[in-house]
Design a protein around this motif. Structure first.
Motif: not given
Length: 174
Positions: A144-145, A148-149, A151-152, A155
């Motif tokens: 998940l981490e 999330e990285e 995705v960042n 983005s």
């Protein structure tokens, strides 16, 4: 008194009467003497009969009193026994009620124990599921981490204009 009169008063048989003399005066005197003796005998017999009747009445009264006492004591014992029987009936009724209550309590306790066992099993199942989910979360936590990285990063890349990148790349190539 003559010996004849005392003999009949003591319960001995009466002697046979003597033959009356032939002289009427003598007969009258003898008859008067016999009447007097007979009256004395009758008086003694009446006194003896009265004495016997008194003894009999006294004995009958004593027996009646003794039997009345026995009847009274039996009546008391009977009423006491009735009280005991009543108490025994009450105790038996209370015992039956207590047995019913104990049976109800036992049944309730068994039902509660069954519910507790069922809930304990459910708790065990839920604990296992919780442990599995926590292990999954730990295993997937790192993923998940990383996601999330990414995705960042993506983005941030999404904020970049492609035209601008193209022109920057073109400038560099030239």
């Amino acid at each position: 008194k003559s010996s004849d009169a005392s003999g009949s008063a003591t319960g001995q048989s009466t002697p046979t009467p003597q033959l009356l003399p032939q002289d009427p005066v003598e007969n009258l005197e003898t008859a008067e003497e016999e009447v007097a003796e007979l009256r004395d005998d009758l008086h003694e017999l009446t006194a003896a009969a009265l004495k016997l009747r008194t003894r009999f009445t006294l004995r009958a009264t004593r027996l009646e009193q003794r039997f009345q006492k026995k009847l009274n004591s039996l009546g008391v014992a009977l009423s006491s026994n009735e009280g005991l029987w009543d108490r025994l009936s009450e105790v038996r009724e209370r015992e039956r009620l207590v047995k019913d209550e104990v049976l109800d309590a036992t049944n309730n306790m068994m039902a509660t124990q069954q519910s507790m066992d069922r809930l304990q099993m459910q708790l065990g199942v839920h604990q296992e599921q919780k442990d599995k989910l926590q292990k999954w979360k730990q295993r997937k936590g790192g993923l998940l981490e990383r996601l999330e990285e990414k995705v960042n990063q993506w983005s941030q890349l999404g904020n970049v204009s492609i035209d601008r990148l193209g022109s920057d790349l073109g400038d560099k190539n030239m």
